[in-house]
Scaffold this motif. Sequence first.
Motif, PDB file in Angstrom:
ATOM      1  N   HIS A 169       0.812  -1.205   0.000  1.00 25.02           N
ATOM      2  CA  HIS A 169       0.000   0.000   0.000  1.00 25.02           C
ATOM      3  C   HIS A 169       0.848   1.257   0.000  1.00 25.02           C
ATOM      4  O   HIS A 169       0.536   2.237  -0.669  1.00 25.02           O
ATOM      5  N   LEU A 170       1.914   1.230   0.755  1.00 24.91           N
ATOM      6  CA  LEU A 170       2.773   2.412   0.786  1.00 24.91           C
ATOM      7  C   LEU A 170       3.390   2.658  -0.592  1.00 24.91           C
ATOM      8  O   LEU A 170       3.498   3.796  -1.043  1.00 24.91           O
ATOM      9  N   ALA A 171       3.759   1.570  -1.285  1.00 25.34           N
ATOM     10  CA  ALA A 171       4.350   1.731  -2.614  1.00 25.34           C
ATOM     11  C   ALA A 171       3.330   2.317  -3.591  1.00 25.34           C
ATOM     12  O   ALA A 171       3.644   3.223  -4.375  1.00 25.34           O
ATOM     13  N   LEU A 172       2.094   1.810  -3.533  1.00 25.82           N
ATOM     14  CA  LEU A 172       1.053   2.333  -4.423  1.00 25.82           C
ATOM     15  C   LEU A 172       0.770   3.802  -4.123  1.00 25.82           C
ATOM     16  O   LEU A 172       0.552   4.609  -5.023  1.00 25.82           O
ATOM     17  N   GLU A 173       0.761   4.124  -2.841  1.00 26.76           N
ATOM     18  CA  GLU A 173       0.494   5.501  -2.440  1.00 26.76           C
ATOM     19  C   GLU A 173       1.594   6.429  -2.971  1.00 26.76           C
ATOM     20  O   GLU A 173       1.318   7.515  -3.471  1.00 26.76           O
ATOM     21  N   LEU A 174       2.834   5.990  -2.866  1.00 21.96           N
ATOM     22  CA  LEU A 174       3.934   6.794  -3.402  1.00 21.96           C
ATOM     23  C   LEU A 174       3.766   6.997  -4.905  1.00 21.96           C
ATOM     24  O   LEU A 174       3.948   8.110  -5.421  1.00 21.96           O
ATOM     25  N   GLU A 175       3.398   5.946  -5.594  1.00 21.83           N
ATOM     26  CA  GLU A 175       3.257   6.059  -7.050  1.00 21.83           C
ATOM     27  C   GLU A 175       2.102   6.998  -7.421  1.00 21.83           C
ATOM     28  O   GLU A 175       2.193   7.773  -8.366  1.00 21.83           O
ATOM     29  N   ARG A 176       1.029   6.939  -6.631  1.00 21.65           N
ATOM     30  CA  ARG A 176      -0.092   7.847  -6.886  1.00 21.65           C
ATOM     31  C   ARG A 176       0.353   9.288  -6.684  1.00 21.65           C
ATOM     32  O   ARG A 176       0.034  10.182  -7.466  1.00 21.65           O
ATOM     33  N   ARG A 177       1.121   9.513  -5.624  1.00 19.38           N
ATOM     34  CA  ARG A 177       1.565  10.881  -5.352  1.00 19.38           C
ATOM     35  C   ARG A 177       2.535  11.394  -6.421  1.00 19.38           C
ATOM     36  O   ARG A 177       2.540  12.576  -6.741  1.00 19.38           O
ATOM     37  N   LEU A 178       3.352  10.501  -6.959  1.00 19.05           N
ATOM     38  CA  LEU A 178       4.233  10.917  -8.061  1.00 19.05           C
ATOM     39  C   LEU A 178       3.392  11.468  -9.210  1.00 19.05           C
ATOM     40  O   LEU A 178       3.683  12.534  -9.767  1.00 19.05           O
ATOM     41  N   VAL A 179       2.353  10.733  -9.548  1.00 16.65           N
ATOM     42  CA  VAL A 179       1.506  11.156 -10.666  1.00 16.65           C
ATOM     43  C   VAL A 179       0.748  12.432 -10.302  1.00 16.65           C
ATOM     44  O   VAL A 179       0.617  13.356 -11.109  1.00 16.65           O
ATOM     45  N   ASP A 180       0.274  12.513  -9.053  1.00 19.09           N
ATOM     46  CA  ASP A 180      -0.411  13.726  -8.586  1.00 19.09           C
ATOM     47  C   ASP A 180       0.444  14.963  -8.805  1.00 19.09           C
ATOM     48  O   ASP A 180      -0.067  16.035  -9.111  1.00 19.09           O
ATOM     49  N   HIS A 181       1.729  14.819  -8.604  1.00 18.84           N
ATOM     50  CA  HIS A 181       2.618  15.981  -8.686  1.00 18.84           C
ATOM     51  C   HIS A 181       3.181  16.193 -10.083  1.00 18.84           C
ATOM     52  O   HIS A 181       4.084  17.003 -10.267  1.00 18.84           O
ATOM     53  N   GLY A 182       2.676  15.427 -11.057  1.00 20.02           N
ATOM     54  CA  GLY A 182       3.019  15.753 -12.436  1.00 20.02           C
ATOM     55  C   GLY A 182       3.956  14.792 -13.129  1.00 20.02           C
ATOM     56  O   GLY A 182       4.382  15.062 -14.257  1.00 20.02           O
ATOM     57  N   ALA A 183       4.281  13.672 -12.475  1.00 23.68           N
ATOM     58  CA  ALA A 183       5.127  12.681 -13.151  1.00 23.68           C
ATOM     59  C   ALA A 183       4.362  12.029 -14.295  1.00 23.68           C
ATOM     60  O   ALA A 183       3.146  11.920 -14.253  1.00 23.68           O
ATOM     61  N   ASP A 184       5.110  11.591 -15.326  1.00 21.65           N
ATOM     62  CA  ASP A 184       4.509  10.728 -16.355  1.00 21.65           C
ATOM     63  C   ASP A 184       4.057   9.437 -15.687  1.00 21.65           C
ATOM     64  O   ASP A 184       3.110   8.795 -16.113  1.00 21.65           O
ATOM     65  N   GLY A 185       4.819   9.047 -14.677  1.00 20.12           N
ATOM     66  CA  GLY A 185       4.576   7.795 -13.980  1.00 20.12           C
ATOM     67  C   GLY A 185       5.817   7.494 -13.168  1.00 20.12           C
ATOM     68  O   GLY A 185       6.751   8.292 -13.156  1.00 20.12           O
ATOM     69  N   PRO A 186       5.819   6.363 -12.447  1.00 19.43           N
ATOM     70  CA  PRO A 186       7.039   5.994 -11.736  1.00 19.43           C
ATOM     71  C   PRO A 186       8.158   5.671 -12.727  1.00 19.43           C
ATOM     72  O   PRO A 186       7.899   5.138 -13.802  1.00 19.43           O
ATOM     73  N   ALA A 187       9.396   5.987 -12.348  1.00 18.20           N
ATOM     74  CA  ALA A 187      10.542   5.723 -13.219  1.00 18.20           C
ATOM     75  C   ALA A 187      10.875   4.240 -13.251  1.00 18.20           C
ATOM     76  O   ALA A 187      11.502   3.764 -14.183  1.00 18.20           O
ATOM     77  N   PHE A 188      10.461   3.528 -12.211  1.00 12.43           N
ATOM     78  CA  PHE A 188      10.709   2.091 -12.078  1.00 12.43           C
ATOM     79  C   PHE A 188       9.775   1.611 -10.978  1.00 12.43           C
ATOM     80  O   PHE A 188       9.090   2.424 -10.347  1.00 12.43           O
ATOM     81  N   VAL A 189       9.741   0.316 -10.737  1.00  9.78           N
ATOM     82  CA  VAL A 189       8.838  -0.232  -9.730  1.00  9.78           C
ATOM     83  C   VAL A 189       9.262   0.249  -8.339  1.00  9.78           C
ATOM     84  O   VAL A 189      10.390   0.015  -7.912  1.00  9.78           O
ATOM     85  N   THR A 190       8.370   0.967  -7.667  1.00  8.91           N
ATOM     86  CA  THR A 190       8.667   1.508  -6.350  1.00  8.91           C
ATOM     87  C   THR A 190       8.895   0.377  -5.354  1.00  8.91           C
ATOM     88  O   THR A 190       8.130  -0.581  -5.308  1.00  8.91           O
TER      89      THR A 190
END
Lengths: 368, 368
Positions: free
Chosen positions: A173-194
């Motif tokens: 869950h923490l990993a998914l949350e981090l990935e969601r926040r990356l996208v929230d802040h304007g990332a194309d997506g995660p650079a690799f699997v968190t």
Amino acid sequence: MSEVHAVRRGLLRDRCAAAGSAAALVSRPANVRYLAGGAPPGAVLLLGPGEDVLLCPRAPAGEGAHGRPDEALRIDLLPVPDEDPVVAAAGLAAASGAESLAVEEHDLTVARHRAMGKSAPRLKLADLGFTVEQQRIVKDEEEIGCLRIAAEITDQALGELLESILVGRTERHLALELERRLVDHGADGPAFVTSVATGPNSGQGRHRPSDRRVEEGDFLSVRLGASYHGYRCEIGRTFVIGTAPAEWQIELYDLVFAAQRAGRETLAPGTAYRDVDRAARHPLESAGYGEVLQPVTGHGVGLENEEDPQLAPTAMGKLDACVPVTVGPGVHLPGRGGVRIDDTLVVRPEADGGPELLTMTTKELLAL
Amino acid sequence: MSEVHAVRRGLLRDRCAAAGSAAALVSRPANVRYLAGGAPPGAVLLLGPGEDVLLCPRAPAGEGAHGRPDEALRIDLLPVPDEDPVVAAAGLAAASGAESLAVEEHDLTVARHRAMGKSAPRLKLADLGFTVEQQRIVKDEEEIGCLRIAAEITDQALGELLESILVGRTERHLALELERRLVDHGADGPAFVTSVATGPNSGQGRHRPSDRRVEEGDFLSVRLGASYHGYRCEIGRTFVIGTAPAEWQIELYDLVFAAQRAGRETLAPGTAYRDVDRAARHPLESAGYGEVLQPVTGHGVGLENEEDPQLAPTAMGKLDACVPVTVGPGVHLPGRGGVRIDDTLVVRPEADGGPELLTMTTKELLAL
């Protein structure tokens, strides 16, 4: 904007010509993107002997524009619906009078290479090798600007997570949350699997998040990065959960922190790759952790998460200015856990203030 | 459990022997996983002439167990720290007395193939072709069980999303939310990049979620799937936002629904792949949408999201029992949007009740 890609292609064309090929075929997606400004799925780039052209499988009608090259590029886009684009490219090169075509033998499969040879039997297929990868090592300021934004996004996502309650939540869950926040802040997506690793899992760079829940007294190590306009950064941090870290946790943290700092401090134009690795590796080996260290201390970042150079004991070569790299040693003690600290930095001459740290999140041992 | 993989390897070894190679090297990750029960990153599988062995690059000390083969397999795992595993495999095959080694030419790069030839110059490298992919087409009941669970997870994730408020949320957020819910319900992760397409974007199977927000009156189309124990299913649905669909929306929806049903109804052992495609394509072509259809109506699913067979106009071959496929035609009208409806089903003989639908979410036109 589009000038940049034309200049890159011109440079590559000169290098190919010097090596005896008037034409080159670039198939590795990150290389295509670097030279054309975008890489539609399956597209390959034919450079010379005529106009440069991007050959792509037929895009289904009305599909999204993701990854399309910048229209300002004026690079021709040629759909080849019924053929492998590399085979079409071989035919096109031969028809344009090329005698030799340099291809990326480290990317092309044997089957595709053979099909090219069959379709254009008089065209000599040479090896382009890692020419484009080499060209990508030193970044221009626009590329570094993208990495800087990627790092800002990453710091924001991580900072927000640290403000939330962690105990009882799963790694997954923490990993998914981090990935969601990356996208929230304007990332194309995660650079690799968190990676989020707790307790006995902590300190491993590539731990796949599991259903283990964060507990009091755990080490918690995270490794994540944003991709922004295709450019990928990386950060790794380790925290301790609860109010009072144990003695062994403080000692291990201080040791890894010192090793990581030692590695960072060597970053300068002219430093051998292996010397960065040695600086970060030596303090950990001296403390008796030589057996549990990873084979690589850091690596280049850019359009791919792990690109040249490798910072490793047997790596050949020296750093240049404007090369972004990660420095991230770690120690994992089976059954107990461990610490990993990882930054993305850009090599700069001392006159410019030395290495530029992109990932700003504190490296103090936070007790959360 | 582990018996299954040994039986699969035995079958492959027989096929290779019949084709004149006593040894085979499998490098495509999904094929390695199929035959060994797991595929650590970079691992390749050497079959015969001696004991089967999984060669892998050195795993960093203490790294997570994700993707490790089932220990019950008793397949030897040989770390080859300083060498490309395919090169090590060539050496091992030659040392074991093999004269010929069949390799996956559609997976191996030219550079790796050449390095194998250099390291074992007297070993003849033959082409294994798509032998393992062919072997993977018909699934056993355990594999179908995994797909069934993957589909249940997918239905749950989608069902929960439909109960939440959609208007005003971005495609990107809805996609992330769906992926989070897949993991919540026990998926390894998404089977492929989740697509959420609203308004003018709707009806495109591969639309990359954007920052467009859901609006009243939109079509909303989603395409997602869970991966469970490596097995990947796919569902696609289209909804309308608001109380009253427009006339054109109802008409288009009914048309695509009828086409998808026609495709599903052809699924039976012995039906030609192209006949499934034709059944789903024909109603849409007759209605004048021939120009905007995608080249493929459906495809096999399993350890990869898109595997054999392809359901397309020029596909060769016939369905067997126990082959899971997707059937998912769609129509996208540039500037307006469209409809796509996609299910995963398993081909079953009529005596067993005909095609088994795995993705159960309703295909009524829901107004949300």
